[in-house]
Design a protein around this motif. Structure first.
Motif, PDB file in Angstrom:
ATOM      1  N   TYR A 237       0.827  -1.215   0.000  1.00 19.87           N
ATOM      2  CA  TYR A 237       0.000   0.000   0.000  1.00 19.87           C
ATOM      3  C   TYR A 237       0.861   1.264   0.000  1.00 19.87           C
ATOM      4  N   GLU A 238       2.036   1.179   0.594  1.00 18.07           N
ATOM      5  CA  GLU A 238       2.944   2.334   0.560  1.00 18.07           C
ATOM      6  C   GLU A 238       3.353   2.629  -0.889  1.00 18.07           C
ATOM      7  N   ARG A 239       3.615   1.560  -1.669  1.00 14.60           N
ATOM      8  CA  ARG A 239       4.053   1.758  -3.063  1.00 14.60           C
ATOM      9  C   ARG A 239       2.916   2.273  -3.937  1.00 14.60           C
ATOM     10  N   ILE A 240       1.706   1.714  -3.774  1.00 15.69           N
ATOM     11  CA  ILE A 240       0.648   2.140  -4.706  1.00 15.69           C
ATOM     12  C   ILE A 240       0.031   3.475  -4.304  1.00 15.69           C
ATOM     13  N   ALA A 241       0.405   4.003  -3.135  1.00 13.91           N
ATOM     14  CA  ALA A 241      -0.146   5.303  -2.714  1.00 13.91           C
ATOM     15  C   ALA A 241       0.191   6.401  -3.720  1.00 13.91           C
ATOM     16  N   ALA A 242       1.252   6.203  -4.499  1.00 17.99           N
ATOM     17  CA  ALA A 242       1.626   7.203  -5.510  1.00 17.99           C
ATOM     18  C   ALA A 242       0.658   7.196  -6.696  1.00 17.99           C
ATOM     19  N   ASP A 243      -0.258   6.221  -6.738  1.00 16.57           N
ATOM     20  CA  ASP A 243      -1.309   6.196  -7.770  1.00 16.57           C
ATOM     21  C   ASP A 243      -2.653   6.142  -7.027  1.00 16.57           C
ATOM     22  N   PRO A 244      -3.193   7.325  -6.619  1.00 16.08           N
ATOM     23  CA  PRO A 244      -4.381   7.354  -5.747  1.00 16.08           C
ATOM     24  C   PRO A 244      -5.592   6.645  -6.346  1.00 16.08           C
ATOM     25  N   ASP A 245      -5.756   6.717  -7.675  1.00 11.93           N
ATOM     26  CA  ASP A 245      -6.911   6.053  -8.293  1.00 11.93           C
ATOM     27  C   ASP A 245      -6.791   4.531  -8.147  1.00 11.93           C
ATOM     28  N   LEU A 246      -5.604   3.997  -8.402  1.00 14.57           N
ATOM     29  CA  LEU A 246      -5.394   2.552  -8.239  1.00 14.57           C
ATOM     30  C   LEU A 246      -5.584   2.163  -6.774  1.00 14.57           C
ATOM     31  N   GLU A 247      -5.031   2.968  -5.876  1.00 15.18           N
ATOM     32  CA  GLU A 247      -5.142   2.648  -4.449  1.00 15.18           C
ATOM     33  C   GLU A 247      -6.616   2.586  -4.025  1.00 15.18           C
ATOM     34  N   ARG A 248      -7.421   3.546  -4.496  1.00 19.23           N
ATOM     35  CA  ARG A 248      -8.844   3.573  -4.130  1.00 19.23           C
ATOM     36  C   ARG A 248      -9.544   2.302  -4.625  1.00 19.23           C
ATOM     37  N   ARG A 249      -9.243   1.902  -5.866  1.00 15.52           N
ATOM     38  CA  ARG A 249      -9.920   0.725  -6.425  1.00 15.52           C
ATOM     39  C   ARG A 249      -9.459  -0.568  -5.743  1.00 15.52           C
ATOM     40  N   VAL A 250      -8.179  -0.620  -5.383  1.00 16.36           N
ATOM     41  CA  VAL A 250      -7.689  -1.824  -4.689  1.00 16.36           C
ATOM     42  C   VAL A 250      -8.309  -1.909  -3.298  1.00 16.36           C
TER      43      VAL A 250
END
Ligand SMILES: Cc1cc2nc3c(=O)[nH]c(=O)nc-3n(C[C@H](O)[C@H](O)[C@H](O)COP(=O)(O)OP(=O)(O)OC[C@H]3O[C@@H](n4cnc5c(N)ncnc54)[C@H](O)[C@@H]3O)c2cc1C
Length: 379
Positions: A237-250
């Motif tokens: 989650y720390e890594r994907i936080a740089a892509d907020p749209d992906l983080e929200r969907r995950v």
């Protein structure tokens, strides 16, 4: 006596068996595992590999199983989204789970006439006094041990397979692998298409495997392995936080099963044939999975190997044909192998730098697609 014994029934072994059986050869496939089963892999199949699946009739089978097929990838480069359709035009890609892909290919090999024995472990490769591979010793699921012989023994048994260990081929190239994979399967995931992100310090991906399900993960530098072992979810989650749209969907999706993590440490390109034996797939060409090209390389290798064995058995000069396979495999796979090796030297850099390292290989993959569309790999 078989024309070919193929050890391993996944993405290298089953296509090789299918293509040989379709040419009328007597093929025995021995696979230790039972299917459906996963391997440590994240499933993206580049456009040339997807084109080969289509040519073989496998893409249709995968679609029937609910595997989505797309005509583009969305690349998030440090916040800027690139649609590959606008760069390269529409190119079909997919990311079937191995529980779909390997079963489909195995079944197609059997339908073509190959004899496939699952739960059968090869315990020894047999050689004659002159050092020529002549067959294998195999133990079936009930513990019965038999010996089988063939004109050629094929190692499609992965990176630590018994055929490669027994013939001990000379490496053409060896290198250290820096990347470490971390991924999980998610259900209820909203996706548009295949997506990959080159973010600061990480490559992230979301590869759809079925309706609203996907394999989602990250590749980071191996030096972070301790943190991954301690808390994989936190690292992810720390890594994907740089892509907020992906983080929200995950975060809106549900993880199905455990986190998968690990690294390969070393890659190689080995000589692929010798007296009475040949290697295909990871057994001969092992590299960082950053480009998602190991499956496609296995398919290209299967095409070349089937053509070589067919030529060798027809001409009566199998060794010469296998030597041609060794050279043709190197010629076909070398550019993307070297680009993978060089792109994956380090993951601790900016998204823009990751993209700059990643892009040259994408041009080579387009050239490979053109080669497949023009008739496929040739010896
Ligand atoms: C983390 C990670 C992510 C990856 N992601 C991608 C990706 O997105 N896209 C991509 O294209 N590639 C990817 N790859 C690479 C890809 O998974 C491999 O290139 C591919 O699986 C190689 O297939 P193979 O058939 O050669 O070997 P394997 O898939 O390893 O299959 C070998 C088979 O041989 C059998 N076997 C072994 N020994 C014996 C024996 N003694 N007797 C009988 N059977 C035996 C095994 O049971 C196994 O089923 C990834 C790899 C890793 C590590």
């Amino acid at each position: 006596m078989y024309d070919a014994i193929i050890v391993g029934a996944r993405v290298a072994g089953s296509p090789a068996a299918m293509l040989l059986a379709r040419r009328g050869h007597r093929v025995l496939v021995l696979e230790r595992a039972t299917f459906p089963s996963d391997t440590f892999s994240t499933h993206f199949i580049t456009a040339p590999g997807t084109a080969l699946l289509q040519r073989w009739g496998a893409l249709e089978q995968l679609e029937k199983r609910g595997v989505p097929i797309f005509d583009h990838v969305l690349l998030n480069v440090a916040g800027n989204v690139i649609n590959t359709r606008e760069v390269f035009g529409p190119t079909q890609v997919c990311s079937p789970r191995r529980t779909d892909l390997d079963v489909t290919l195995r079944d197609m090999a059997a339908e073509a006439g190959a004899e496939v024995r699952m739960g059968s472990s090869v315990t020894e490769v047999l050689f004659d006094d002159a050092g020529r591979a002549t067959g294998v010793r195999v133990r079936d699921a009930d513990g019965n041990v038999t010996e089988e012989s063939a004109s050629v023994v094929v190692g499609a048994d992965g990176r630590s397979g018994i055929v490669g260990r027994s013939v001990n081929p000379e490496p053409r190239d060896e290198h250290e692998i820096r990347g470490s994979g971390l991924y999980a399967y998610f259900d209820g995931f909203d996706y548009v298409t295949e997506s990959a992100g080159m973010l600061d310090g990480a490559f992230v991906f979301a590869f759809p495997t079925g309706p609203r399900s996907a394999c989602i993960g990250t590749e980071i530098d191996r030096s972070h392995d301790d943190a991954v072992h301690a808390d994989p979810a936190a690292v992810f989650y720390e890594r994907i936080a740089a892509d907020p749209d992906l983080e929200r969907r995950v975060r809106a999706a549900t993880r199905n099963g455990r986190w998968h993590s690990g690294d390969l440490q070393a890659g190689w390109f080995r000589h692929a044939s010798g007296q009475g034996w040949a290697l295909v797939g990871d057994a001969v060409c092992l590299k960082d999975p950053l480009l998602g090209h190991g499956i496609t390389d296995s398919f290209v290798g299967a095409e070349l190997l089937a053509a070589a064995i067919d030529e060798g058995l027809s001409s009566g000069n199998l060794d010469a044909a296998l030597a041609r396979y060794d050279e043709a495999l190197w010629r076909h796979l070398r550019p993307i192998y070297e680009a993978s090796r060089d792109a994956a030297l380090s993951f601790d850099k900016s998204g823009d730098d990751l993209f700059a390292a990643f892009m040259p290989a994408q041009m080579l993959i387009q050239e490979e697609l053109a080669m497949v569309q023009a008739g496929g790999p040739t010896l």
